[in-house]
Motif scaffolding. Structure first.
Motif, mmCIF file in Angstrom:
data_model
loop_
_atom_site.group_PDB
_atom_site.id
_atom_site.type_symbol
_atom_site.label_atom_id
_atom_site.label_comp_id
_atom_site.label_asym_id
_atom_site.label_seq_id
_atom_site.Cartn_x
_atom_site.Cartn_y
_atom_site.Cartn_z
ATOM 1 N N ARG A 118 -1.958 -17.668 -5.489
ATOM 2 C CA ARG A 118 -3.203 -16.903 -5.337
ATOM 3 C C ARG A 118 -4.399 -17.699 -5.867
ATOM 4 N NH1 ARG A 118 -3.531 -11.261 -6.536
ATOM 5 N NH2 ARG A 118 -4.273 -11.078 -4.422
ATOM 6 N N TRP A 125 -11.399 -16.065 0.509
ATOM 7 C CA TRP A 125 -11.368 -14.954 1.483
ATOM 8 C C TRP A 125 -12.271 -13.818 0.992
ATOM 9 C CZ3 TRP A 125 -9.673 -15.296 6.228
ATOM 10 C CH2 TRP A 125 -8.479 -15.941 6.578
ATOM 11 N N HIS A 129 -15.477 -12.156 2.907
ATOM 12 C CA HIS A 129 -15.496 -10.745 3.326
ATOM 13 C C HIS A 129 -16.748 -10.055 2.757
ATOM 14 C CE1 HIS A 129 -11.609 -10.612 5.311
ATOM 15 N NE2 HIS A 129 -10.964 -11.048 4.238
ATOM 16 N N CYS A 171 -4.390 -25.217 6.476
ATOM 17 C CA CYS A 171 -5.149 -23.967 6.615
ATOM 18 C C CYS A 171 -6.362 -24.196 7.502
ATOM 19 C CB CYS A 171 -5.644 -23.467 5.263
ATOM 20 S SG CYS A 171 -4.365 -23.250 4.037
ATOM 21 N N HIS A 174 -5.429 -24.382 11.199
ATOM 22 C CA HIS A 174 -5.158 -23.056 11.747
ATOM 23 C C HIS A 174 -6.448 -22.270 11.972
ATOM 24 C CE1 HIS A 174 -0.834 -23.180 10.116
ATOM 25 N NE2 HIS A 174 -0.771 -23.148 11.422
ATOM 26 N N TRP A 197 -11.656 -9.804 9.181
ATOM 27 C CA TRP A 197 -10.539 -8.938 8.775
ATOM 28 C C TRP A 197 -9.302 -9.207 9.640
ATOM 29 C CZ3 TRP A 197 -8.910 -5.081 12.326
ATOM 30 C CH2 TRP A 197 -7.848 -4.305 11.876
ATOM 31 N N HIS A 200 -7.803 -12.640 9.021
ATOM 32 C CA HIS A 200 -7.084 -12.652 7.737
ATOM 33 C C HIS A 200 -5.716 -11.982 7.910
ATOM 34 C CE1 HIS A 200 -7.618 -12.062 3.087
ATOM 35 N NE2 HIS A 200 -6.450 -12.552 3.383
ATOM 36 N N ASN A 201 -5.662 -10.906 8.660
ATOM 37 C CA ASN A 201 -4.362 -10.271 8.908
ATOM 38 C C ASN A 201 -3.425 -11.163 9.708
ATOM 39 O OD1 ASN A 201 -4.173 -7.918 7.471
ATOM 40 N ND2 ASN A 201 -5.085 -6.629 9.062
ATOM 41 N N ASN A 204 -1.953 -13.321 7.265
ATOM 42 C CA ASN A 204 -0.970 -12.556 6.490
ATOM 43 C C ASN A 204 0.364 -12.441 7.240
ATOM 44 O OD1 ASN A 204 -2.921 -12.127 4.539
ATOM 45 N ND2 ASN A 204 -3.413 -10.049 5.219
ATOM 46 N N ARG A 206 1.557 -14.411 9.506
ATOM 47 C CA ARG A 206 2.198 -15.720 9.604
ATOM 48 C C ARG A 206 2.847 -16.119 8.288
ATOM 49 N NH1 ARG A 206 -0.637 -20.263 9.297
ATOM 50 N NH2 ARG A 206 -2.547 -19.356 10.139
ATOM 51 N N LYS A 219 2.549 -10.520 1.301
ATOM 52 C CA LYS A 219 1.621 -10.493 2.432
ATOM 53 C C LYS A 219 2.033 -9.387 3.395
ATOM 54 C CE LYS A 219 -0.537 -14.742 1.906
ATOM 55 N NZ LYS A 219 0.016 -15.051 0.605
ATOM 56 N N TYR A 254 -15.747 -3.932 0.456
ATOM 57 C CA TYR A 254 -16.440 -5.180 0.140
ATOM 58 C C TYR A 254 -17.945 -4.977 -0.076
ATOM 59 C CZ TYR A 254 -12.130 -7.711 1.027
ATOM 60 O OH TYR A 254 -10.840 -8.184 0.934
HETATM 61 P P1 FAD Z 1 -4.944 -13.391 0.335
HETATM 62 O O1 FAD Z 1 -4.434 -13.444 1.728
HETATM 63 O O2 FAD Z 1 -5.618 -14.593 -0.185
HETATM 64 O O3 FAD Z 1 -5.932 -12.129 0.264
HETATM 65 C C1 FAD Z 1 -6.780 -11.909 -0.846
HETATM 66 C C2 FAD Z 1 -7.089 -10.435 -0.961
HETATM 67 O O4 FAD Z 1 -7.849 -10.026 0.173
HETATM 68 C C3 FAD Z 1 -5.867 -9.543 -0.926
HETATM 69 O O5 FAD Z 1 -5.336 -9.402 -2.209
HETATM 70 C C4 FAD Z 1 -6.424 -8.239 -0.392
HETATM 71 O O6 FAD Z 1 -7.054 -7.520 -1.428
HETATM 72 C C5 FAD Z 1 -7.484 -8.698 0.566
HETATM 73 N N1 FAD Z 1 -7.023 -8.777 1.956
HETATM 74 C C6 FAD Z 1 -5.784 -9.068 2.430
HETATM 75 N N2 FAD Z 1 -5.781 -9.060 3.766
HETATM 76 C C7 FAD Z 1 -7.042 -8.764 4.156
HETATM 77 C C8 FAD Z 1 -7.669 -8.592 5.414
HETATM 78 N N3 FAD Z 1 -6.977 -8.705 6.552
HETATM 79 N N4 FAD Z 1 -8.975 -8.307 5.437
HETATM 80 C C9 FAD Z 1 -9.676 -8.168 4.306
HETATM 81 N N5 FAD Z 1 -9.151 -8.303 3.078
HETATM 82 C C10 FAD Z 1 -7.842 -8.592 3.007
HETATM 83 N N6 FAD Z 1 -2.154 -20.539 3.486
HETATM 84 C C11 FAD Z 1 -1.125 -21.119 4.172
HETATM 85 O O7 FAD Z 1 -0.042 -21.310 3.593
HETATM 86 N N7 FAD Z 1 -1.275 -21.470 5.488
HETATM 87 C C12 FAD Z 1 -2.453 -21.287 6.155
HETATM 88 O O8 FAD Z 1 -2.574 -21.637 7.337
HETATM 89 C C13 FAD Z 1 -3.549 -20.706 5.451
HETATM 90 N N8 FAD Z 1 -4.762 -20.548 6.040
HETATM 91 C C14 FAD Z 1 -5.827 -20.096 5.306
HETATM 92 C C15 FAD Z 1 -7.104 -20.038 5.879
HETATM 93 C C16 FAD Z 1 -8.196 -19.646 5.139
HETATM 94 C C17 FAD Z 1 -9.556 -19.606 5.784
HETATM 95 C C18 FAD Z 1 -8.046 -19.292 3.761
HETATM 96 C C19 FAD Z 1 -9.245 -18.898 2.926
HETATM 97 C C20 FAD Z 1 -6.785 -19.341 3.186
HETATM 98 C C21 FAD Z 1 -5.681 -19.747 3.935
HETATM 99 N N9 FAD Z 1 -4.400 -19.811 3.365
HETATM 100 C C22 FAD Z 1 -3.358 -20.336 4.083
HETATM 101 C C23 FAD Z 1 -4.154 -19.231 2.035
HETATM 102 C C24 FAD Z 1 -3.592 -17.814 2.177
HETATM 103 O O9 FAD Z 1 -4.250 -17.104 3.232
HETATM 104 C C25 FAD Z 1 -3.793 -16.977 0.904
HETATM 105 O O10 FAD Z 1 -5.154 -16.992 0.545
HETATM 106 C C26 FAD Z 1 -2.979 -17.445 -0.273
HETATM 107 O O11 FAD Z 1 -1.616 -17.567 0.101
HETATM 108 C C27 FAD Z 1 -3.093 -16.428 -1.444
HETATM 109 O O12 FAD Z 1 -2.619 -15.167 -0.979
HETATM 110 P P2 FAD Z 1 -2.958 -13.798 -1.682
HETATM 111 O O13 FAD Z 1 -1.708 -13.061 -1.931
HETATM 112 O O14 FAD Z 1 -3.800 -14.009 -2.882
HETATM 113 O O15 FAD Z 1 -3.778 -12.942 -0.605
#
Ligand code: FAD
Length: 265
Positions: A118, A125, A129, A171, A174, A197, A200-201, A204, A206, A219, A254
């Motif tokens: 995290r 993200w 948002h 990332c 993608h 949104w 980001h889903n 999630n 994937r 996720k 947000y």
């Molecule tokens: P995160 O996905 O980082 O979400 C953070 C918080 O946002 C969540 O706790 C929730 O409160 C909120 N949230 C969750 N889903 C949504 C949504 N749909 N809309 C709004 N809010 C939401 N990692 C990889 O391994 N491969 C990749 O290809 C990859 N691509 C990425 C692309 C980008 C642009 C970014 C910023 C990150 C990417 N990452 C990728 C990292 C991954 O998406 C997560 O950020 C990381 O694994 C941490 O996950 P997390 O559990 O903190 O939740």
């Protein structure tokens, strides 16, 4: 990496400590891998700073720092800026205000159950948002920034930032693919909020069950029914989103009034 003591938090809130830590990491760690900023890099960085200066909610010391940085970048006649000069300005301004960007990263809603999970990507993200929602809430904020003619300036700046600077290259690839496929279709501020949104889903979906998945924060499609029951519907036995309610929920979640200053510096 040293793991900090656990901070209790509420999943229905957004924490300014995470947003501040995002900017701290971005300015002092991610950007530090570039010795100088020039050409396209410099333009992308300037636009990012402008976007945050104009759209970061609350008008506190973060906004003052970003405005100072933005004014400084725009006033420089240089085509090439050493990273060290950016850092000096950030450090000076920090010691004057004394509140923004302290000595450490402080993850709250973005803290992980283990070191390395995290943190920064979560906060990035979150930051974007917040900026999409703020762009809708403050329609005139982008005037005279050079970004006012873009249909979806938050997404476009995010796309360029991720492509140019984001440490996770996979990332970036993608995200660039997704952006190239559908970002141009975004015409309104509502669509900008929903595009991010939805994207980001997609990420999630994937990543569910992958190594980067924190077991405490698995996720899954977001928001869960417990965060927003009215976002979910069933049609002919199939789950569908109620987009109107998702939009209402995102505006609230947000929005500036849902930001918690708890743990903030
Ligand atoms: P995160 O996905 O980082 O979400 C953070 C918080 O946002 C969540 O706790 C929730 O409160 C909120 N949230 C969750 N889903 C949504 C949504 N749909 N809309 C709004 N809010 C939401 N990692 C990889 O391994 N491969 C990749 O290809 C990859 N691509 C990425 C692309 C980008 C642009 C970014 C910023 C990150 C990417 N990452 C990728 C990292 C991954 O998406 C997560 O950020 C990381 O694994 C941490 O996950 P997390 O559990 O903190 O939740």
């Amino acid at each position: 990496r040293h793991l900090q003591p656990w901070r209790d938090f509420d999943r229905s809130k957004v924490y300014t400590a995470d947003l501040e830590s995002a900017l701290h990491y971005l300015l002092r760690v991610e950007l530090a891998t570039h010795n100088t900023l020039e050409g396209e890099e410099l333009k992308v960085f300037k636009d990012f700073v402008t976007l945050v200066a104009k759209l970061y909610p609350g008008g506190g010391s973060v906004v003052k720092l970003m405005e100072t940085l933005s004014d400084w970048l725009l006033s420089l006649p240089l085509q090439r800026i050493p990273y060290q000069a950016v850092l000096d300005l950030v450090d000076n301004k920090m010691s004057i205000s004394g509140v923004f960007l302290g000595a450490e990263l402080r993850w709250v809603g973005c803290q992980g159950s283990q070191a390395g999970l995290r943190g920064y990507p979560c906060s990035l993200w979150t930051l974007f948002h917040v900026l999409t929602v703020q762009h809708e809430a403050t329609p005139t904020a982008m005037e005279n920034t050079g970004l006012e003619d873009e249909a979806a300036p938050v997404l476009q700046v995010m796309r360029r930032y991720i492509r140019m600077f984001f440490g996770c290259e996979q990332c970036g690839r993608h995200f660039e693919q997704a952006a190239a496929a559908t970002m141009d279709q975004v015409q309104t501020r509502d669509q900008q909020i929903l595009w991010l949104w939805n994207q980001h889903n997609m990420v999630n979906y994937r990543l569910a069950g992958s190594l980067s998945d924190d077991p405490l924060f698995p996720k899954a499609p977001w928001p869960s029914p417990s965060l927003c029951a009215s976002c979910h519907e069933e049609k002919n036995g199939v789950h569908v989103w109620n987009y109107d309610n998702v939009l209402l929920f995102l505006r609230h979640h947000y929005g500036a009034s849902n930001l918690s200053p708890r743990y903030s510096m």
